[in-house]
Design an enzyme around this catalytic site. Structure first.
Site, PDB file in Angstrom:
ATOM      1  N   GLY A 149      33.816  43.656  41.802  1.00 21.18           N
ATOM      2  CA  GLY A 149      34.183  43.588  40.392  1.00 21.18           C
ATOM      3  C   GLY A 149      34.993  42.344  40.092  1.00 21.18           C
ATOM      4  O   GLY A 149      35.480  41.659  40.996  1.00 21.18           O
ATOM      5  N   CYS A 150      35.112  42.054  38.797  1.00 21.63           N
ATOM      6  CA  CYS A 150      35.787  40.828  38.375  1.00 21.63           C
ATOM      7  C   CYS A 150      37.291  40.906  38.610  1.00 21.63           C
ATOM      8  O   CYS A 150      37.896  40.000  39.169  1.00 21.63           O
ATOM      9  CB  CYS A 150      35.480  40.539  36.917  1.00 21.63           C
ATOM     10  SG  CYS A 150      35.721  41.941  35.806  1.00 21.63           S
TER      11      CYS A 150
END
Lengths: 352, 352, 352, 352
Positions: A149-150
């Site tokens: 994920g970011c």
């Protein structure tokens, strides 16, 4: 040429994969998947691609896609990749999944935080967490890459060396993160309207955001804990929505372990990241700003030690759509296919 | 490798030349000129360039620079290029000037609108107006390229075919243009502060903006007028400041000439621009948005005919720092040095 | 105390009526209507109203509402007000309609531009177009006020005196308008997402926007034309979406009539608006910016004459949610109920 | 009518005092001070004030001003107020100082963090820290009010009850704050240009920001520490710049003291703030967003307890120019002059 298919190519992350692959010298996109826009011209959905992409959107028939593609990027909602993957597909194509389906090794943790049953638990073990700078060697031979994920990429990369080297007290980690709005996706939802986001900042998912266990798991590995056996670092992670398109900044706090000095911190970062192309160590007292990485695959890291409180404050910044999603996915593809890791990714940050 | 020097490399346009040349396969930057930051590390002025540029800023000694460089970009205030250029420099280096010094053929017009005396009028005649899609052939052998302004590139390209083909009444041309704030430069001026620009739109330079005569001159050539002999189209040009970083949109209005139809308009655009890489004809009824060209060298053009009023409304959009400045400058360089015109410029627009 | 009901109180315009009436000394809100949020706490839909409004949203039962209220504001989609209004309602309550239902006197024009059948054509004749500075006297005794649109208020007020005094050639009027995004409403639509609007400007509804005939009708009255008999000024009107929350700027162009001077223009504005509280004449050469009127009910007007082209360029700016919607609605209410016209509306513009 | 003078009326905070006082029923502004714009029309510096303010800017002759005014607001750089104040002035006028000159009781702390000698240390003792909800009683009879900083008001009000009631471990307090850009003032500095701030978020003043000791001092008082004797809470405070005009959000973290429950937290807030007009308790699990307080004097507070980590996360939000500067200054004035505390301050938040 590597043949690439994208499921979910009309979301922001999917579209960024398109942008990157169009500029990648060794790849050809063979499948623009989009359940919502089947049979529509891709360039009508994303008019920046006018005259650059002359294809129609296709459905998400992963079996057919696997026959055509060497690598499949799934930039889709939670659960979709897990529900479609099978041996047939994996026998002919690599999967790089941008959803959370294969990021967490413990299904109980997955099911607690995502509030859904995992549909392909048998593939969890072999899936490799695609944080390139950390898991490069495992990625090389994987069939399924769980693209991080970011928020997690930013947070983990910022703290990983220090946890690994035992320089901070892992009971005191707090990550206060800020993200641009593209992280919320392209869904037509009221909270993401311009007038709702503009001229405001807000926290959300406080103490409940799903990226929390992902960060905890990876930092636990760094700390040498038996995570799958039940040991885990616990952190506080608080995301905030910022009125900008792209960018993530993670401001991380932790008490220093006894006797640790600023020089120890500097050394740890240097040892771990000194030769990494995509990690830029700004050094002590210089802090990252998201504008300096926009459009690129860089992660910038800066930090200081507050001697008054004996705390480290370390910040990481990246472009959530590039290193936080599509760029890292392409970086994983490069590793999987034996290319130079920065092939097609030597993008100079765009400013202003 | 072409050796390039940049005078004014720390302004927004200069920095964009740096970004583009770093990604250009046939160029090497040998001079980062910046009068304001002499001896400072370029990457400290533009931290997006950290680890990408490891050079210090140099002064604007154009003679020395000319010895080292094959091409000099001057991204400097009005008058500087004209004050420095000489035969010695021109004998060893091409000049691509991003200021207005050599854009206007009539010094009286220059001096009226810019309110300064021209310091090198003897070079005006040979300088070629670097609007690539129009003047490609002349550019090839020029020594001095006058790189067009951002508003003017947008405006001229949008109207050029129609004026050339006599499809619109040139007495009725009105151009209402909107620009992002990077066009105002990196000077520390109160009107350009975030809080002054954000959440507002304003017109400025109404009936007095310096890009007006530049547009008039080029459209006059298109119309076959004897511009230097005193004939000229007169237009209204009104720029507006928009709270965004990049992008120019020019909304152009004109009465159709007698009997002209929408098909005539479509045909004119197609004939003139049908094979141009950087001009994307969206067609009748589809209008450009600046976000679809951001970061790229494209110009998007759309239009409609309002039969109620017999007027054409045509819009052009581009990124003011790329096709409106640095990108067109590099395109000119490519032409000058016999490269494919889009070398290093096949940038996919960044969205969002 | 005037008892006010609002149908559509959870749209941006409706919510702005709430904001204004809460600060109005002579009004009490008795009905927070919202079809989408029936029975939900208003302050949960608009959390700025927390502890300020302690009411639940009600449906749109206009008959019951008319019994409770002295005035009904309908901030609703096209057609709703026309479908509900009847003699019973009008016998007990005034209606101020913020939709377009009663703005146009000619049903053929309404049906052509709005592409729907008018459901209450018998009320069109008596409805008064609520442009306060122009129709003040007629408003006083009306039962139905057609509150003008945001673009139209800006455009008409900017040009009205000049058309009335015959100072401009009405065949040459072009209005290039720019609006903040709140004008697009609070619907969850993809084009209004933050990332779609931010960092971009676009035209829309080119040659087809529904505010066009509204402007044409009112300017035709100003010109003394027999509009209902078929005479009409025809204009070009082009709206653009700007990445900001509030504000409208209308840049208006027209050829001057023969012999007209700048002094004539100044005199016309002064005669018509010199004593108006809400219209601020900036004078020749000073142009409005939307930030200077934000949050207030002011319209700022500036202009110049371009002697080169003999054209007038005049700009008007206002806050689309205040003078362009809710503020003008409250101003109309003040007139209807015999209050000072600026009661509750002496809001100082908020900057920055 | 209270006669008010403003020194520094052309900064953003000073201009906000003007906006608020123009809408205040009991005040008259008699002095628009501005060293930078002496003799210029105020409404030319702030054109939102056109036709609302018809005064010229005056210098900062505080002695003459004191003769004319009952209260003087100094919205000036550090040190100015301290350098001008004297008995003569204080004998005829109250001073509400928006700078930091009189906020800190310990001159050694002031001089360490502000790196300047204090010019009026003899007035420090009597000056009252104007955090209205906390120091209301002392404010009433003060001659000098030290109006709190914007970050500090948010931070202190968010944590004050919990520290006072001993509910959190004060060794573990971390405040991660985010501010709109108006907090940086109206100076023409490169880092505050639109293109530098827009589309980015950055930390600044990490571990060195001057609001740190101000927060520490006030929380130390809340904790009952002998601050002036050398006891102090130490915190980490990290401000960030957000691309928006107004608003501050403070995200505060602390370990709960042993045995403390969510109910204890709720009770503490309720006891301390339950009857405060300007503090809105959103309650457990509901978090503030800056857009809900914009333009108003409200502080919104929300919080949760993370049982996994036994930490409290509490957030406060306010408008930095209102409750964080001008609004609180006016609130202090109201207290000083015996008015209802919310006189002229019942501003409904503006959204969107």
């Amino acid at each position: 040429m590597i043949k690439a298919g994208i499921i979910g190519s009309t979301g922001y992350a999917g579209a960024e994969i398109v942008r990157l692959l169009l500029q990648h010298p060794e790849t050809e996109i063979v499948w623009y998947g989009s359940r919502s826009y089947v049979d529509q011209n891709y360039a009508e959905i994303y008019r920046n691609m006018f005259e650059l992409v002359d294809e129609k959107c296709l459905n998400d028939d992963m079996d057919e896609l696997a026959e055509r593609a060497d690598v499949i990027f799934t930039a889709t909602p939670q659960g979709l990749c897990a529900s479609l993957v099978n041996e047939n597909i994996l026998s002919s194509s690599k999967i790089i999944d941008l959803s959370a389906d294969f990021r967490l090794k413990r299904t109980d943790v997955y099911e607690k935080w995502y509030k859904r049953t995992h549909e392909a638990p048998h593939y969890i073990k072999e899936a490799v967490y695609g944080l390139c700078e950390v898991n490069r060697d495992k990625i090389r031979n994987a069939r399924i890459i769980a693209n991080p994920g970011c928020y997690t990429t930013t947070s983990i990369l910022t703290l990983y060396p220090l946890v690994k080297d035992g320089l901070i007290d892992t009971d005191t980690i707090i990550i206060d993160a800020k993200s641009g709005t593209s992280g919320a996706g392209r869904g037509a939802k009221l909270p993401n309207l311009f007038c709702e986001v503009n001229e405001s900042i807000k926290p959300y998912g406080v103490a409940t955001h799903r990226h929390t266990p992902e960060i905890e798991e990876q930092l636990s590995y760094a700390a040498g804990l038996n995570y799958e056996g039940g040991e885990s670092i616990l952190i506080n992670f608080t995301p905030h929505l910022v009125p900008m398109n792209r960018g993530i900044l993670a401001t991380c706090y932790a008490k220093l372990a006894d006797g640790v000095t600023a020089a120890d911190i500097a050394g740890s970062y240097e040892r771990q990241y000194g030769s990494e192309y995509f990690i830029r160590l700004l050094g002590e007292g210089v802090f990252p700003e998201t504008r300096w990485v926009e459009g690129s695959n860089f992660v910038d890291i800066g930090w200081t030690v507050d001697e008054r409180t004996n705390r480290l404050i370390a910040c990481g910044a990246l472009d959530n759509l590039v290193k936080g999603a599509a760029g890292q996915a392409v970086q994983n593809m490069n590793i999987l296919f034996g290319l130079e890791e920065n092939t097609g990714l030597k993008l100079v940050p765009v400013f202003p």
